[in-house]
Design an enzyme around this catalytic site. Structure first.
Site, PDB file in Angstrom:
ATOM      1  CG  HIS A  14     -14.584  -2.800   7.258  1.00  0.00           C
ATOM      2  ND1 HIS A  14     -13.557  -2.383   8.058  1.00  0.00           N
ATOM      3  CD2 HIS A  14     -16.048  -2.243   7.447  1.00  0.00           C
ATOM      4  CE1 HIS A  14     -14.201  -1.864   9.504  1.00  0.00           C
ATOM      5  NE2 HIS A  14     -15.821  -1.759   8.984  1.00  0.00           N
ATOM      6  CB  SER A  33       5.137  -5.963 -19.171  1.00  0.00           C
ATOM      7  OG  SER A  33       5.849  -6.735 -18.559  1.00  0.00           O
ATOM      8  CE  LYS A  88      -0.154  -6.871 -16.232  1.00  0.00           C
ATOM      9  NZ  LYS A  88       0.873  -6.896 -15.853  1.00  0.00           N
ATOM     10  CD  GLU A 108       0.988   0.360 -10.871  1.00  0.00           C
ATOM     11  OE1 GLU A 108       0.380  -0.687 -10.423  1.00  0.00           O
ATOM     12  OE2 GLU A 108       1.765   0.751 -11.613  1.00  0.00           O
TER      13      GLU A 108
END
Ligand code: ARG
Length: 463
Positions: A157, A278, A284, A291
């Site tokens: 969890h 970015s 960044k 991803e």
């Protein structure tokens, strides 16, 4: 305009809209090697059955070989207006060999040919995907070896549950990928049945030796029913299923990498070579590799559902709908073929921040189940032990202490069964060592598993 393979009975020109709509060359050109191999074997079978002379067979085989090489090198383009790769290869064969070329399509139809080509393609793709999966396994084993003694939070969890060794976590993925390899082997085995000889759907009268065809093309067996042979696409669906499941595994690993490398967690740093920046935020370093692989899983699922849906409700035998199996098949094979080595690179180069992991473990009460099992081993019923340790954890949390801060006196306030050896469980090492079941995170077990996988996967590759 190239002559159509089926032009004989037609007087009218095909509507250009239908022509464009039905053309598959732009994607089924990926089948050219398979189509050439199938053509060469077919020429041999035709000669063996007396429909080609030895000389004709040689010319066809040679010309087909050249056509294959020319397509591979780009000398023969596949951007033209042929309907599909089968038409292109046949048309080119006739252009190069004349009368002999016109004889090759005897005893076969594009219905059995496309099934044959697709099986050959799939067998090849499954083989390279298995190799790429093995390489990703190797990367995970290497990373596990590199951080062999690192103690890591094990979650359920997304909450700290029990402590594990970092390589135990890595090896969990190695096990999943092993099953993925098995699924590709299964899909390949299911496709390893030769459909040629079935022609359009009922078979051919030309006395073709299908065993010869199967052996030339390296098939283990021959389709036992010509109708099934031309209309079966479940081998494609099975392959797409294997791709979807493998993609799901990659996506889970990528999700962990994204999360572990987040500003909040910071357990790992992905190598700059696998991140992008970015356009607006100069600071960044984004984990785009992970991803994107996570995101690509969507199309792997979509491709599976697309072909399942195309096939649902199709009457026997071949229907043109079935051409819609190609793009999903190629897309899944190519997507995975691109994702696997990329992810192997990400894994090989990632760096774990040991102190961030250590900080996260402080006061996390992960040894609670070890304490409960300690009591069980000394005769306390598990439910009672669970309650007792639950109360102990609650008190610790209230006082802002971790289990590791407890003394023997503290423990004995909850149960007189606790003795000095219980304190050993409160160290991370003690918690791991206490495990005895096969497949657990006990250090001796994990070490054995790492050694077993290393032996199975071969030596360390340069990362
Ligand atoms: N391009 C077709 C496919 O992928 C080849 C078979 C076409 N056969 C036919 N009779 N129209 O399914």
């Amino acid at each position: 305009m190239n002559r159509k393979l089926w032009g004989g009975r037609f007087r009218k020109r095909t509507d250009p809209l239908l022509e464009a709509f039905s053309r598959s060359l732009s994607f089924d050109r990926r089948l050219f090697q398979a189509d050439v191999a199938a053509g060469r074997a077919h020429a041999e079978a035709l000669a063996a059955a007396g429909h080609l002379t030895a000389g004709e067979m040689r010319r066809l085989t040679e010309a087909l070989g050249e056509i294959g090489e020319d397509i591979a090198s780009g000398r023969l383009g596949t951007g033209g207006d042929h309907e599909d790769i089968h038409s292109l290869v046949l048309d080119e064969l006739v252009r190069r060999t004349g009368e002999a070329g016109k004889k090759l399509h005897a005893g076969r139809s594009r219905n059995d040919l496309v099934s044959l080509d697709t099986r050959l393609y799939l067998r090849e793709a499954a083989g390279s995907l298995r190799a790429a999966l093995a390489d990703l396994q190797e990367a995970l084993v290497s990373k596990g070896e590199e951080y062999a003694d690192l103690i890591f939070p094990g979650l359920t969890h997304t909450q700290h549950a029990q402590l594990v060794l970092f390589p135990h976590h890595c090896l969990a993925y190695v096990e999943m990928l092993e099953r993925d390899k098995g699924r590709f082997a299964d899909a390949s085995a299911r496709a390893d049945v030769m459909p040629a000889g079935s022609a359009a759907m009922a078979g051919s009268s030309l006395g073709l030796d299908v065993r010869l065809l199967a052996s030339r093309l390296g098939f283990g067996s021959v389709c036992a029913n010509s109708m099934d042979a031309v209309s079966d696409r479940d081998f494609v669906i099975e392959f797409l299923g294997a791709c979807a499941i493998a993609g799901m595994h990659l996506s889970r690993l990528c999700e962990e990498l994204v999360w572990w490398s987040s500003s909040e967690i910071g357990f790992v740093r992905l190598d700059e070579a696998y991140c992008t920046g970015s356009s607006f935020l100069p600071q960044k370093l984004n984990p785009d590799s992970a991803e994107l692989i996570r995101g690509k899983t969507g199309r792997l699922y979509g491709n599976l559902v697309a072909v399942l849906t195309v096939m649902k409700g199709l009457p026997l035998t071949y229907n043109r709908d079935m051409q819609e199996d190609k793009e999903p098949l190629f897309d899944s094979a190519e997507t995975l073929a691109a994702a696997l080595p990329l992810l192997a690179g990400v894994v090989r180069t990632l760096v774990v921040d040991r102190s961030a992991v250590e900080r996260a473990l402080a006061g996390d009460c992960s040894a609670a189940s070890d304490l409960a099992e300690y009591l069980v081993a000394r005769g306390i019923p598990f439910r009672e032990a669970h309650d007792l340790v639950g109360a102990l954890v609650r008190d610790c949390l209230r006082r802002g202490r971790g289990l590791e801060d407890l003394t023997l006196e503290d423990l004995r306030r909850y149960s007189a069964v606790f003795a000095a050896d219980a304190l050993g469980l409160l160290t991370p090492e003690g918690s791991l060592r206490a495990k005895t079941t096969y497949g657990s995170t006990a250090p001796a077990q994990v070490k054995r598993s790492l050694r077993r996988w290393r032996r199975k996967l071969g030596r360390r590759s340069e990362g």
